[in-house]
Design an enzyme around this catalytic site. Structure first.
Site, short mmCIF file in Angstrom:
data_model
loop_
_atom_site.label_atom_id
_atom_site.label_comp_id
_atom_site.label_asym_id
_atom_site.label_seq_id
_atom_site.Cartn_x
_atom_site.Cartn_y
_atom_site.Cartn_z
N LYS A 279 27.90 -16.61 56.14
CA LYS A 279 26.82 -15.19 55.38
C LYS A 279 25.73 -15.16 56.52
O LYS A 279 25.31 -13.52 56.27
CB LYS A 279 25.99 -15.71 54.32
N SER B 178 25.42 -13.44 50.26
CA SER B 178 25.27 -14.06 49.11
C SER B 178 24.04 -14.77 49.30
O SER B 178 23.24 -15.43 49.52
CB SER B 178 25.88 -15.38 49.40
N TYR C 140 29.87 -22.61 55.18
CA TYR C 140 30.70 -21.49 54.40
C TYR C 140 28.66 -20.60 54.16
O TYR C 140 28.60 -18.57 54.73
CB TYR C 140 30.91 -21.32 53.14
P1 NAD Z 1 38.94 -14.01 47.28
O1 NAD Z 1 39.08 -14.66 48.00
O2 NAD Z 1 39.25 -13.83 45.51
O3 NAD Z 1 38.74 -12.55 47.81
C1 NAD Z 1 38.82 -12.14 48.89
C2 NAD Z 1 39.94 -11.85 49.25
O4 NAD Z 1 39.65 -11.58 51.67
C3 NAD Z 1 41.63 -12.81 49.64
O5 NAD Z 1 42.49 -11.48 49.20
C4 NAD Z 1 41.75 -12.82 50.91
O6 NAD Z 1 43.39 -12.79 51.08
C5 NAD Z 1 41.02 -11.69 51.81
N1 NAD Z 1 40.86 -12.73 53.32
C6 NAD Z 1 40.70 -13.64 53.56
N2 NAD Z 1 40.45 -13.72 55.31
C7 NAD Z 1 40.46 -12.54 55.51
C8 NAD Z 1 41.47 -12.12 56.44
N3 NAD Z 1 41.21 -12.94 58.08
N4 NAD Z 1 42.43 -11.09 56.78
C9 NAD Z 1 42.34 -9.87 55.58
N5 NAD Z 1 42.42 -10.53 54.40
C10 NAD Z 1 42.09 -11.53 54.52
O7 NAD Z 1 37.14 -13.87 46.74
P2 NAD Z 1 35.61 -12.85 46.77
O8 NAD Z 1 35.25 -13.73 44.91
O9 NAD Z 1 36.37 -11.19 45.63
O10 NAD Z 1 34.83 -12.43 47.04
C11 NAD Z 1 34.80 -11.70 47.89
C12 NAD Z 1 33.46 -11.64 48.92
O11 NAD Z 1 32.33 -11.77 48.53
C13 NAD Z 1 34.17 -12.97 49.98
O12 NAD Z 1 32.81 -12.50 51.00
C14 NAD Z 1 32.64 -13.83 49.48
O13 NAD Z 1 32.24 -14.91 50.80
C15 NAD Z 1 31.63 -12.88 49.34
N6 NAD Z 1 30.94 -13.41 48.08
C16 NAD Z 1 31.74 -14.05 46.63
C17 NAD Z 1 30.90 -14.68 45.77
C18 NAD Z 1 31.46 -15.89 44.62
O14 NAD Z 1 30.95 -16.80 43.67
N7 NAD Z 1 33.28 -15.22 43.94
C19 NAD Z 1 29.41 -15.40 45.66
C20 NAD Z 1 29.31 -14.20 46.76
C21 NAD Z 1 29.14 -13.96 47.63
C1 WQD Z 2 27.47 -23.10 38.57
C2 WQD Z 2 27.24 -24.78 38.21
C3 WQD Z 2 28.02 -26.25 39.36
C4 WQD Z 2 31.68 -26.87 38.38
C5 WQD Z 2 29.32 -20.89 44.21
C6 WQD Z 2 28.41 -21.57 45.57
C7 WQD Z 2 27.19 -19.72 46.61
C8 WQD Z 2 28.53 -18.73 45.97
C9 WQD Z 2 28.89 -19.07 44.40
C10 WQD Z 2 29.51 -17.65 47.21
C11 WQD Z 2 25.99 -25.51 39.61
C12 WQD Z 2 28.33 -26.22 37.73
C13 WQD Z 2 30.62 -26.54 38.29
C14 WQD Z 2 32.37 -28.05 37.00
C15 WQD Z 2 29.98 -28.02 36.68
N1 WQD Z 2 29.37 -18.63 46.55
N2 WQD Z 2 29.51 -26.92 37.33
N3 WQD Z 2 31.14 -27.71 36.89
O1 WQD Z 2 27.59 -23.81 43.22
O2 WQD Z 2 26.10 -21.58 41.92
O3 WQD Z 2 27.74 -21.70 43.97
O4 WQD Z 2 29.19 -19.93 44.19
O5 WQD Z 2 29.17 -17.29 48.52
O6 WQD Z 2 27.26 -20.29 48.03
O7 WQD Z 2 28.05 -22.34 46.43
O8 WQD Z 2 28.91 -21.77 41.25
O9 WQD Z 2 30.34 -21.81 39.95
O10 WQD Z 2 30.85 -23.66 41.42
O11 WQD Z 2 29.18 -23.59 39.83
O12 WQD Z 2 29.14 -28.33 35.73
O13 WQD Z 2 33.17 -27.98 37.09
O14 WQD Z 2 28.32 -24.84 37.35
O15 WQD Z 2 26.57 -28.50 39.42
O16 WQD Z 2 25.91 -25.79 38.45
P1 WQD Z 2 27.38 -22.42 42.33
P2 WQD Z 2 30.04 -22.95 40.39
#
Ligand code: NAD
Ligand code: WQD
Length: 343
Positions: free
Chosen positions: A156, A127, A152
Site C-alpha cells: 500500500k 489503508s 501487504y
Molecule cells: P476482497 O478480497 O473482497 O476484494 C478484492 C477483489 O480483488 C477480489 O474479488 C479478488 O478476486 C480481486 N483480485 C485480487 N487480485 C486480482 C487480480 N490480480 N486481478 C483481478 N482481480 C483480483 O477485498 P476487499 O476487502 O474488498 O478489499 C478491497 C481493497 O481494499 C483491497 O485493495 C484491500 O487491500 C483494500 N483494503 C481493504 C481493507 C479491509 O479490511 N477489507 C482495509 C483497507 C484496505
Molecule cells: C481487529 C481487532 C484484533 C480477530 C486488518 C489489517 C489492516 C486492514 C484492516 C487492510 C484487533 C482483534 C481480531 C479475532 C480478535 N486491512 N481480533 N480476535 O488487524 O485492525 O486490521 O484489517 O488494509 O491492514 O491489518 O483488523 O479485524 O483483524 O482485527 O480479538 O479473532 O480485533 O486483535 O484488535 P486489524 P482485524
C-alpha cells in the site's frame, strides 16, 4: 457527462458495495476481477439490489497484455476505482513475493492502461495500515507514514508512491488514495456482504461465524492493552458508508474540484471502539450470547488507532453515518442469510 467506470476487484467485499452505490447514482460499471477471492454470484446480489447487472470481465490484472487490451476494448472509461489486491496480512508475511507481484503488477498495469487510453481519474484503495501505531491519536492525513510491518502494508505504501510518480509525468491523470480504517458490515438488503474464504482473520466475520455455529469460540487477542477495558481499539466503518465515499471521490475528480493532483483521505468514523465493545454491540443487536475467551495478543497487532476524519468530512462533504450497532446488525443479517439461519 460520460460516466463509464472501471471497478477492479468489483465482485469483492468493498468493491461490490461500491458498485451498488455507483449504479444507484447512474454510473455504468464494468467490473474486472479474477474471482480469486470472490464469487460470480455477487453479480446476482448486485442485480437484485439495483435492477442492473454490471458488465463483468474475468481477468487477472497482474498480467500486462490482457489488462491493456481491456482498456482498449472499452476506450474511454471516465474513471477507474482500483480495489483488486490481495489483503491478508499474515499470508503476506509468509508469501511476500505473491503480494508484491499481485498488488504492484496489477496497479502498474492499470496505470499503463489509463495512460494508453487517456483515462483521466483514479481512485485507489489504500489503508490505515500505512500509519502503523501512531504516536498521536487520532491520525490525520499528515501523520507520518511508518515503516510497514507487513509486505501487504508495504504494497500500500509503495502503491501510493507509484501513483504519485506516475501522475507526475502523466499530467492529465489525477488520483485519490482512500485510506480505509476497518471496514465492516454488509448491505442492508443482506444480498451482498463479506465472504471470507476459510477461517476469517478479521474480527467481525469471526464473531458472526461463531454466533452462526461455524466456529466454537472467538479468541479476543489481548486484554492487557493500555485502553479502557484492556482490549485493542480500532475505527470500524460501515462498508456502505465507505462505498459512498468512492462515488464522491470520482465525482470530485470529474468536477475537477480536487485541490491537488493526488489527494489522500482517511475514511473512518473518528470513533475508537474496543474488541470487547464490538462483542457487546453484537450481543445487543443479535440478542445472542457470544462464546469468547481472552487469549494472548496477536503478534503484529497495534494497540489503538482511530481516524481524524475532519479533512474527508470537509473536503468530500462526506461523513460516516452508520453506527457500530448498524454495522453489527447488517453483518449478522448477512451471515444469517448465507447460512440460511431463520431467527
Ligand atoms: P476482497 O478480497 O473482497 O476484494 C478484492 C477483489 O480483488 C477480489 O474479488 C479478488 O478476486 C480481486 N483480485 C485480487 N487480485 C486480482 C487480480 N490480480 N486481478 C483481478 N482481480 C483480483 O477485498 P476487499 O476487502 O474488498 O478489499 C478491497 C481493497 O481494499 C483491497 O485493495 C484491500 O487491500 C483494500 N483494503 C481493504 C481493507 C479491509 O479490511 N477489507 C482495509 C483497507 C484496505
Ligand atoms: C481487529 C481487532 C484484533 C480477530 C486488518 C489489517 C489492516 C486492514 C484492516 C487492510 C484487533 C482483534 C481480531 C479475532 C480478535 N486491512 N481480533 N480476535 O488487524 O485492525 O486490521 O484489517 O488494509 O491492514 O491489518 O483488523 O479485524 O483483524 O482485527 O480479538 O479473532 O480485533 O486483535 O484488535 P486489524 P482485524
Amino acid at each position: 457527462m460520460h460516466k463509464k467506470v472501471l471497478v477492479t476487484g468489483g465482485t469483492g467485499y468493498i468493491g461490490s458495495h461500491t458498485v451498488v452505490e455507483l449504479i444507484q447514482k447512474g454510473f455504468s460499471v464494468v467490473i474486472a476481477d479474477s474471482l480469486e477471492n470472490s464469487d460470480i454470484t455477487v453479480l446476482d446480489g448486485i442485480e437484485k439490489i439495483t435492477g442492473v447487472r454490471p458488465i463483468f470481465e474475468k481477468i487477472d490484472l497482474s498480467i500486462n497484455y490482457p489488462t491493456i487490451e481491456l482498456f482498449k476494448k472499452y476506450q474511454g472509461f471516465s474513471a477507474v476505482i482500483h480495489f483488486a489486491a490481495y489483503k491478508a496480512v499474515g499470508e503476506s508475511v509468509a508469501e511476500p513475493l505473491k503480494y508484491y507481484r499481485n498488488n504492484l503488477n496489477s496497479l502498474m498495469n492499470i496505470l499503463e492502461g489509463m495512460s494508453v487510453t487517456n483515462t483521466p481519474n483514479l481512485v485507489f484503495s489504500s489503508s490505515c495500515t500505512v500509519y502503523g501505531q501512531p504516536e498521536k491519536l487520532p491520525v490525520t492525513e499528515q501523520t507520518p507514514i511508518q515503516e510497514a510491518n507487513s509486505p501487504y502494508g508495504n504494497t500500500k505504501q509503495i502503491s501510493e508512491e507509484v501513483i504519485r510518480d506516475f501522475i507526475h509525468i502523466n499530467e492529465e491523470i489525477n488520483a485519490v488514495a482512500l485510506r480505509y480504517f476497518n471496514p465492516i458490515g454488509a448491505h442492508d438488503s443482506a444480498l451482498i456482504g463479506e465472504l471470507p474464504i476459510g477461517i476469517p482473520n478479521n474480527l467481525v466475520p469471526f464473531i458472526t461465524q461463531t454466533a452462526a455455529g461455524l466456529r466454537e469460540s472467538l479468541s479476543v487477542f489481548g486484554d492487557d492493552y493500555n485502553t479502557l477495558d484492556g482490549s485493542a481499539i480500532r475505527d470500524y466503518i460501515h462498508v456502505v458508508d465507505l462505498a459512498k465515499a468512492h462515488v464522491i471521490a470520482i465525482e470530485r475528480l470529474a468536477d475537477k474540484i480536487n485541490k491537488s493532483r493526488i489527494e489522500y483521505f482517511n475514511l473512518g468514523t473518528g470513533i475508537g471502539i474496543s474488541v470487547l465493545e464490538c462483542i457487546k454491540s453484537f450481543e445487543k443487536v443479535s440478542g445472542k450470547k457470544l462464546n469468547y475467551k481472552i487469549v494472548g495478543r496477536r503478534p503484529g497487532d497495534i494497540e489503538k488507532i482511530w481516524a481524524d476524519t475532519s479533512f474527508a468530512n470537509r473536503e468530500l462533504n462526506w461523513k460516516a453515518e452508520k453506527t457500530i450497532d448498524d454495522a453489527m446488525l447488517s453483518a449478522w443479517n448477512w451471515e444469517k442469510n448465507i447460512r440460511k439461519i431463520q431467527q
